[in-house]
Design an enzyme around this catalytic site. Structure first.
Site, PDB file in Angstrom:
ATOM      1  NE  ARG A 161      -2.760   1.020   3.554  1.00 14.79           N
ATOM      2  CZ  ARG A 161      -3.689   1.180   4.500  1.00 14.79           C
ATOM      3  NH1 ARG A 161      -4.930   1.517   4.170  1.00 14.79           N
ATOM      4  NH2 ARG A 161      -3.383   0.978   5.763  1.00 14.79           N
ATOM      5  CG  ASP A 450      -4.493   2.832  11.365  1.00 17.32           C
ATOM      6  OD1 ASP A 450      -5.437   3.580  11.710  1.00 17.32           O
ATOM      7  OD2 ASP A 450      -4.597   1.997  10.444  1.00 17.32           O
TER       8      ASP A 450
END
Length: 543
Positions: A161, A450
């Protein structure tokens, strides 16, 4: 021309080769201007939403949605069975744990789970370079050795990613043909370095260059990625269609363009993912300033079963399966605690419930953030899939999701509590402190946090202040209250050598400032992870 302005990194020369940098430069010359145009278009649409215009399915692309004949490329080698994917950053220790985990896929995350220090970005590419070649190893400062214990062909398939379109890489400067110098695109940098070094090696190993595409807001952004894929494959003489991409549907605008996004990427697309945490953040951010119609309660009350989340995930499954694409579920934030058996039991029970719902709804796979969660998630998907690699053949022709369904927040519990306010301040503060020290995925209070979950916390605080919310205990939520709690939490948590002072200053800015940035990582990166702040035009484009 791309110029390296960052400091030298150990083994950085393996990654920042003249040929790789030239490839990144070619990507910028071909696509950087379109990136800027699309970021400006994002800003225009956000202003429209803030001024009262609700998103709608596009009339201009109705023919694409109504045409039932087209399909996407589907799974590439090693992506046929994705029932459990483990996500995590690309430092060597975490990468080795992921590769040894027994998951089907490893999402190697240079985005929300990575603090984008120059050392982390270059080091992450170096980790991937070694992992693809089956030679990744790591010895901790304490002398503990970490090794990948199985041959590469039996390890999880790597899907990388890159960072989103809104982010820049200020340790690389791009000078265009007109002589204008700007920070490089983080997306083009991450993609370019990984593809250049690893695409052919992955194909030779029986896999392929696979990517998760984050934070897209329109099918035009998907079209840009598709053009980049064609350009990159042709540049190295690789057959067009070798790349596979899975798009994270984690913004409100993208939810209204799922079919169109699949269509633009149809020659390279494997599926869509329900990026639930960023999706919740997008809902809060998109309708900031729209009053209490889009007001939410405590963070833990925004569950996957509230109406707008239910509509979004059901539409994603139906859209994917109609087009022959995988539908990948999101990440439950609960994580086990090996020192607390009771907490671990609670976490496993909640994860099992979440994954059972996803498998029953038709998802073909799901995410976990910790290796100990893999058996639990795997059991729920095994119970539904059996020996089948996926359930793409399961159609949801009975489902009809409207625009109003996607915006239906009325069923969410809007109760705000004193504890919820303090938790948002504390969690965001602790996450930012770790992020500033170079850690992008952090276990806090039994949850994996996160950048996306931190965004939810800080955007809820701002929403409650703007809407003059009063908690269930009768406390008005205002700037003074949040500032006071922030001071208390900083005093409670601060230790010698910590970054809580910087984290508190940053949180105060992104919650209480007059102009709230669209992403907290933009000012955080500019101020603390590089030597100089970006030009105002860079911040404007990123917003």
């Amino acid at each position: 021309m791309i110029q390296i302005t960052g400091p030298r990194i150990d083994r950085g020369d393996d990654i920042l080769t003249p040929e790789a940098i030239a490839f990144v430069d070619h990507l910028h010359h071909a696509f950087a201007a379109r990136r800027q145009e699309l970021l400006a278009e994002r800003r225009r649409h956000r202003e429209e939403a803030g001024n009262g215009r609700d998103p709608r399915f596009l009339s201009s692309t109705a023919a694409i949605r109504e045409d039932g004949s087209w399909r996407v490329a589907g799974a590439g080698p090693g992506l046929e069975d994705r029932r459990v994917e483990i996500t995590g950053p690309t430092d060597p220790k975490m990468a080795i744990n992921a590769l040894n985990s027994g998951a089907r896929v490893w999402l190697a995350d240079l985005e929300d789970a990575t603090s984008p220090t120059w050392a982390n970005i270059v080091g992450g590419q170096r980790t991937l370079y070694d992992a693809v070649r089956g030679r990744l190893a790591f010895t901790s400062p304490e002398g503990k050795d970490y090794r990948v214990t199985t041959p590469f062909e039996h390890t999880p398939t790597i899907v990388m990613r890159p960072r989103g379109w809104h982010l820049v890489e200020k340790h690389l400067a791009f000078t265009d043909r007109a002589g204008r110098s700007t920070p490089a695109s983080a997306s083009l940098t991450d993609f370019g370095l990984y593809f250049w070094h690893n695409a052919q090696a992955l194909v030779d190993a029986g896999r392929g260059p696979y990517f998760y595409l984050p934070k897209l807001e329109s099918h035009l952004e998907a079209r840009l990625w598709n053009d980049i894929f064609v350009f990159a494959q042709q540049r190295i003489g690789m057959p067009v269609g070798t790349i596979r991409a899975t798009v994270l549907i984690e913004t409100i605008p993208a939810a209204f363009e799922m079919d169109e996004i699949l269509y633009e990427l149809r020659d390279h697309c494997a599926g869509l993912n329900a990026g639930r945490w960023d999706y919740i953040f997008s809902m809060i951010k998109t309708f900031q300033g729209r009053g209490r119609r889009f007001a939410f309660g405590d963070r833990d009350r925004i569950t996957m079963t509230v109406p707008f989340m239910r509509a979004y995930t059901e539409l994603l499954v139906a859209t994917c399966h109609r087009r022959g694409a995988h539908a990948i579920g999101g990440m439950s934030a609960f994580i086990p605690n090996r020192r607390d058996a009771e907490a671990t039991e609670r976490a496993l029970r909640k994860v099992a419930d979440d994954k059972r719902r996803e498998a029953g709804d038709g998802f073909d796979g799901t995410w976990v953030a910790h290796p100990d969660l893999i058996p639990t998630a795997l059991a729920e998907f095994d119970a539904v899939l059996g020996e089948r690699p996926n359930q793409v053949e399961r159609q949801r022709d009975d489902l009809h999701v409207t625009a109003d369904d996607l915006l239906d927040v009325a069923g969410a519990d809007a109760t705000v509590t004193d504890g919820g306010v303090r938790s948002n301040v504390s969690v965001a503060l602790r996450y930012l402190e770790a992020w500033l020290r170079g850690t992008g995925a952090v276990a806090i209070d039994g949850l994996m946090e996160d950048a996306a979950t931190a965004e939810i916390s800080r955007s809820l605080l701002r929403q409650w202040i703007d809407n003059r919310i009063v908690t269930a205990e009768g406390t008005p939520v205002d700037a003074a209250l949040v500032a006071s709690i922030l001071d208390e939490e900083r005093a409670r948590l601060e230790t010698d050598g910590s970054r809580f002072a910087d984290a508190a200053d940053l949180l105060r800015e992104v919650v209480l400032g007059e102009d709230v940035p669209t992403f907290l990582t933009i000012p955080a990166y500019a101020r603390y992870l590089v030597d100089t702040a970006p030009a105002e035009e860079d911040l404007a484009l990123a917003g």
